[in-house]
Design an enzyme around this catalytic site. Structure first.
Site, PDB file in Angstrom:
ATOM      1  CB  SER A 102       4.665  -5.791  -1.443  1.00  0.00           C
ATOM      2  OG  SER A 102       4.980  -4.905  -0.396  1.00  0.00           O
ATOM      3  CG  ASP A 130       2.168  -2.696   7.855  1.00  0.00           C
ATOM      4  OD1 ASP A 130       2.081  -3.936   7.919  1.00  0.00           O
ATOM      5  OD2 ASP A 130       1.650  -2.005   6.947  1.00  0.00           O
ATOM      6  CG  HIS A 183      -2.770  -3.744   7.352  1.00  0.00           C
ATOM      7  ND1 HIS A 183      -1.398  -3.609   7.427  1.00  0.00           N
ATOM      8  CD2 HIS A 183      -3.124  -3.198   6.168  1.00  0.00           C
ATOM      9  CE1 HIS A 183      -0.948  -3.019   6.346  1.00  0.00           C
ATOM     10  NE2 HIS A 183      -1.970  -2.745   5.558  1.00  0.00           N
ATOM     11  CB  CYS A 187      -0.490  -6.980   6.215  1.00  0.00           C
ATOM     12  SG  CYS A 187       0.079  -6.942   7.920  1.00  0.00           S
TER      13      CYS A 187
END
Lengths: 660, 377
Positions: A362, A401, A407, A420
């Site tokens: 991420s 996810d 989320h 997310c």
């Protein structure tokens, strides 16, 4: 044509005399013209032979008759021997003047091959005394054979005890001697070992590529890191002195002893001495105190931590763990030890910080956020529902996810803060792989950053082109939409080095100003000499990114460490400075659909890598950091290390700003 | 100077059988000269190796092998040699390419093919194959060569030269280049073409410079100023000049050379043996050796002058001039006239391979002379 006839004529002539006399008139004419031509060439050749011979004899007369007196004196009265004077290797300092690499006096075991009667036997006896290593037997033989006549070959450095052990047996080893010398020493040992590197014995292969005369009398050469990449500056220039020796080689007159006034001088005995020029001292951007903190914080992990000063590109700290003690190499690491070190599964010699490549996870999201804003692929105010999974149109496969339940409604800011995945699947889909790749390349991913030591990794920015080139099977060469999706969250083919991550974070922090990362920031001619500082080198930054785009991303990265839902909040609680950061976890292996990731139950080496990038203070960054903890599980392991580095650098009591 | 057997026999009348086809071909003058030079070589070598009997015996064995090769080569009729030439050249080129392929696989400079029992250096074969190929190519063509033919000849010479230089073996490359170029020169190229080649060479020097390895460059540098690098390549030249100069007119006497015996002189049994001889036997000793060499060259050129067809003429002339080139390059290097390239002193320096090559070359000269056919008187 006529020539051909001429040739056949001879063949014919060979077979019988019958037709020889008939038409040989014309043919013979040609034959004769060729003979004349050849004869003229032969005469010219003979003439040149004589001219060259006269030249040669003339030269011999000059040497042996005219200059006889001079050469006779040189050979009979003076028995000159030329002794190389090796230069002192340059020192390495950190940015605050702390010594990182120095030279210590030592004893060296040397060999003068001509005076050794039986090389094999001598080596075997030295090995029996434990002075040389049997494993290096062949290596030493090769080295001795490849050296020039009458050059001293350094076999190894000796400890005090070894030196005295040899000293009493010296008479048993003609041609072997001990001499004083300098040995490289790294006071901090394993701290910063990957950056500074180490020196090792000159191998026969090295002799093929180096200027041998400049290394006469030198036994060690840079093997990795700064020591290797700056070998030329650190080494210096060799000097020499002429000595008068007697028939046994004993030195009778050594004019060079204790007179280092001028670089070249002729004593009254016509003995020449040229003093060596010591190597340049190097000043690194590294802060050894920060390095200590970072390396301690990384202790027990495998991974890398790297910090860069965003406004110059100076590398403040570069950690690769596990590390090693470079002093073991300078003492003449035996081949066996080296093999052990080299075959360690944790590979301590490998510089993970610049050569290790990892899936970014991420941590790529801020860069894709910039791209999405720049390309207007998303409306920053628009909220997208995150149900915990994402499916491509017309496909039932669920891209999950990290948060099983989802989320909820997400905008760009929240999607970065909470990391997310579904949001960024959407971003990836609307940008497409080409623009995703381009946005990564704009921040320096996919190619070396230009750090001033060798060994940097490229990493991979995946693209259609890349896939076509790197897969052999036709069906594997096609780019699939699903691969675009997982690229959007830093999984799949994308690979980055910790250095690239830190570099990109710095570019993010300075809002697009990009400086080439560098280790060496200055040099010094001799101890106490004038320091020469190098200008930071600015590179072309990302194009078409507006300041407000950076502003939005900075806000979101602040949210990561400050908001309640922020994924990096725990590690950054209560910092007196503001940190813009981004967490990342990189999958080492894929879960089957429906399978749950359970950290406890899987093998340690298959656990996710933990990543964290940050810059601080967020408003005007003075440091940008990237940390990768291999198999660290969640990103928390990396975030904790980042916190310690930031605290040490920004809050350290004895922090000294860099000179000019 | 050295009347060959032809003069004696041709005066006896017309004979249409090739001379010597029925008997052993022995060229007394070539044999005598090479034996004398080799013996001088052994004497000097004994001193240069610090009176080592082992090395002396080893070198004598090499002489025996080389002389056997000489005698065998003498028996091969030049016509057969001409027919074999393209195959020999292709074989040598093939081996060089094979070596190059193997070398790149093992990532190291390798000049040797190892056949277990003995080792073989294809570049040595090229020293003979190149002049042979040049002579062969012109043997059925008109002299002097046309521009197109010249280009073919140049590639015959340059391709092996560049491969050998790449090994890297600059010394042998220079010798192969010289052998080819001298043979082409004998084929009679015009002044304009010669100037063109000189111009092309002048242009290619910077290119070559880029191509050279650091150690080769440093040799060129030190050539112009050997004292600038007394620790490196200049050391050899400085010491060999001292050895030669201190020898004076009469020398210090056999086994009395201090430069050699105190081991100041490097490579004294191989490339720098000329300096040992100069130190111990002085200018007079060197002059004697040079006169013997000159006599060998003269004998070779005379054989070439007497030869009857283009192939044998060019080959004999080319081989003789190349031999002189060897001598000049080595002696010139030792006394500081030429840069230091690894070229041994023919027939004197220790080392087996190049000696066998040389003696096979002399064998060819003997064969060219001994197998001559008689044309009309």
């Amino acid at each position: 044509m006529a020539v051909n006839f001429c040739f056949y004529e001879q063949i014919v002539g060979y077979q019988g005399e019958g037709n020889l006399g008939m038409d040989s008139n014309i043919l013979l004419k040609d034959h004769q013209s060729e003979t004349r031509l050849f004869l003229s060439r032969l005469i010219i050749a003979a003439f040149f032979v004589l001219v060259l011979m006269v030249l040669l004899v003339g030269r011999l007369i000059q040497l042996q008759v005219i200059d006889y007196q001079r050469f006779s004196e040189l050979s009979q009265g003076n028995r000159l021997r030329i002794e190389p004077l090796p230069p002192t290797r340059g020192l390495v300092f950190d940015r605050n003047g702390v010594l990182l690499a120095e030279n210590l006096p030592t004893w060296q075991l040397v060999m003068i091959p001509e005076e050794v009667e039986d090389l094999e036997n001598t080596l075997v006896r030295l090995e029996a005394l434990g002075l040389t290593n049997a494993a290096e037997h062949q290596e030493i033989v090769d080295l001795v054979r490849s050296r020039r006549d009458f050059e001293r070959v350094q076999l190894r450095n000796l400890s005090e005890a070894d030196a005295s052990r040899f000293a009493v047996r010296r008479h048993q080893f003609p041609g072997v001697d001990i001499q004083e010398g300098l040995i490289r020493h790294y006071p901090f040992g394993a701290i910063g070992a990957h950056t500074i590197g180490y020196v090792g014995s000159i191998s026969p292969e090295d002799l093929q590529r180096i200027d041998r005369s400049n290394y006469a009398g030198t036994s060690q050469i840079g093997r990795s890191g700064i020591e290797r990449s700056y070998e030329q500056s650190l080494h210096g220039e060799v000097g020499y002195r002429q000595q008068v020796v007697n028939a046994q080689g004993r030195i009778l007159l050594d004019p060079a002893a204790n007179r280092p006034e001028s670089t070249t001088e002729l004593s009254q005995n016509n003995l020449e001495t040229k003093w060596p020029v010591p190597g340049d001292n190097l000043i690194l951007g590294l802060d050894v105190k920060l390095q200590l903190v970072a390396q301690e914080a990384m202790a027990g992990f495998r991974g890398a931590a790297i910090a860069i000063e965003p406004k110059t590109g100076d590398v403040l700290t570069l950690v690769s763990v596990p590390s090693f003690d470079p002093n073991r190499f300078t003492a003449g690491l035996s081949r066996a030890d080296f093999t052990i070190l080299g075959s360690d599964p944790d590979d301590p010699l490998f510089n993970r910080a610049i050569a290790g490549t990892y899936p970014p996870g991420s941590t790529v999201k801020p860069f894709f956020g910039i791209a999405a804003l720049k390309e207007k692929a998303i409306d920053p105010a628009h909220r997208e529902m995150c149900p915990g999974f994402f499916s491509l149109p017309g496909d039932t496969h669920r891209y999950r996810d990290w948060k099983a339940g989802g989320h909820g409604p997400m905008d760009l800011h929240d999607a970065l803060v909470q990391s997310c995945d579904v949001f960024f699947y959407q971003v990836a889909l609307s940008l497409g792989i080409d623009r995703l790749g381009e946005s990564l390349e704009n921040f320096g991913f996919g190619s070396t950053t230009g750090l001033d030591v060798v060994g940097e990794g490229h990493g991979i920015v995946p693209s259609r082109e890349w896939k076509k080139k790197n897969f052999s099977r036709r069906e594997d060469q096609v780019w699939f939409p699903g691969e675009t999706l997982i690229t959007g969250i830093g999984q799949g083919f994308a690979l980055v080095t910790p250095l690239q991550l830190a570099h990109a974070s710095a570019v993010l922090g300075t809002r697009g100003k990009r400086f080439k990362p560098r280790l060496v920031i200055g040099s010094q001619k001799g101890v106490g000499g004038q320091s020469i500082w190098l200008e930071p080198e600015e590179l072309a930054g990302p194009t078409n990114v507006e300041s407000e785009h950076y502003q939005k991303i900075h806000q979101a990265m602040l949210g990561v460490t400050e908001e309640t839902a922020g994924t990096g909040r725990n590690a950054m609680l209560g910092t007196p400075y503001r940190v813009a950061g981004k967490t990342g976890t990189a999958q080492v292996f894929s879960l089957a659909p429906g399978e749950e990731y359970d950290e406890e139950s899987i093998d340690e080496r298959l656990r996710d890598h933990a990543l964290f990038i940050a810059f601080a203070p967020a408003e005007d960054p003075e440091i940008a950091v990237a940390v990768v903890v291999e198999n660290g599980g969640g990103s928390g392991a990396a975030a904790t290390v980042v916190r310690k580095i930031l605290d040490a650098f920004l809050l350290g009591v004895d922090r000294v700003p860099r000179q000019p | 100077m050295f009347p060959g057997s032809r003069d004696i026999e041709s005066s006896s009348g017309i004979s249409l059988k090739p001379l010597g086809s029925s008997r052993l071909v022995i060229d007394p003058s070539l044999l005598l000269l090479t034996v004398v030079i080799c013996c001088i070589g052994l004497v000097v070598l004994y001193s240069a190796t610090n009176e080592s009997n082992t090395l002396l015996v080893r070198q004598s064995v090499r002489f025996a092998v080389a002389f056997a090769a000489f005698l065998v080569a003498s028996q091969v009729p030049p016509d057969a040699l001409r027919l074999w030439t393209p195959w020999i050249f292709c074989l040598a080129l093939g081996l060089l390419l094979l070596l190059m392929a193997m070398g790149s696989a093992s990532q190291g400079a390798n000049r040797w093919l190892d056949f277990g029992v003995f080792q073989f250096q294809p570049s040595e074969l090229m020293k003979l194959a190149v002049p042979m190929a040049v002579a062969w190519f012109m043997s059925e063509r008109r002299l002097p060569p046309t521009l197109g033919q010249l280009l073919v000849l140049l590639s015959i010479v340059l391709v092996p030269t560049l491969i050998i230089a790449d090994q890297p073996d600059l010394g042998t490359a220079v010798l192969v280049l010289a052998a080819g170029a001298l043979t082409i020169m004998l084929a009679g190229i015009g002044l304009r073409v010669l100037l063109g080649i000189v111009f092309a060479a002048a242009v290619s020097v910077p290119l070559l410079w880029n191509y050279m390895l650091p150690y080769q460059r440093s040799r060129v540098f030190t050539f112009f100023n050997p004292e600038s690098d007394p620790l490196g390549a200049g050391y050899n030249i400085i010491q060999s000049k001292i050895a030669l100069g201190s020898g004076g007119l009469f020398g210090k006497g056999w086994l009395n050379g201090t430069q050699a015996h105190l081991e100041f002189l490097p490579e004294r049994s191989t490339d720098f043996i000329f300096a040992v001889m100069g130190e111990e036997f002085g200018l007079l000793g060197l002059l004697l050796l040079l006169i013997l060499y000159l006599a060998l060259v003269a004998r070779g050129l005379y054989i070439s002058y007497q030869a009857q067809d283009t192939f044998t003429r060019l080959l004999a002339g080319g081989l003789s001039l190349t031999f002189f080139f060897y001598v000049f390059v080595n002696a010139g290097m030792v006394c500081g006239l030429l840069p230091v390239v690894g070229v041994p002193l023919p027939l004197v320096s220790a080392g087996g391979t190049s000696m066998v090559t040389l003696m096979v070359g002399f064998g060819m000269l003997a064969a060219i002379n001994g197998h001559r056919k008689l044309l009309a008187p």
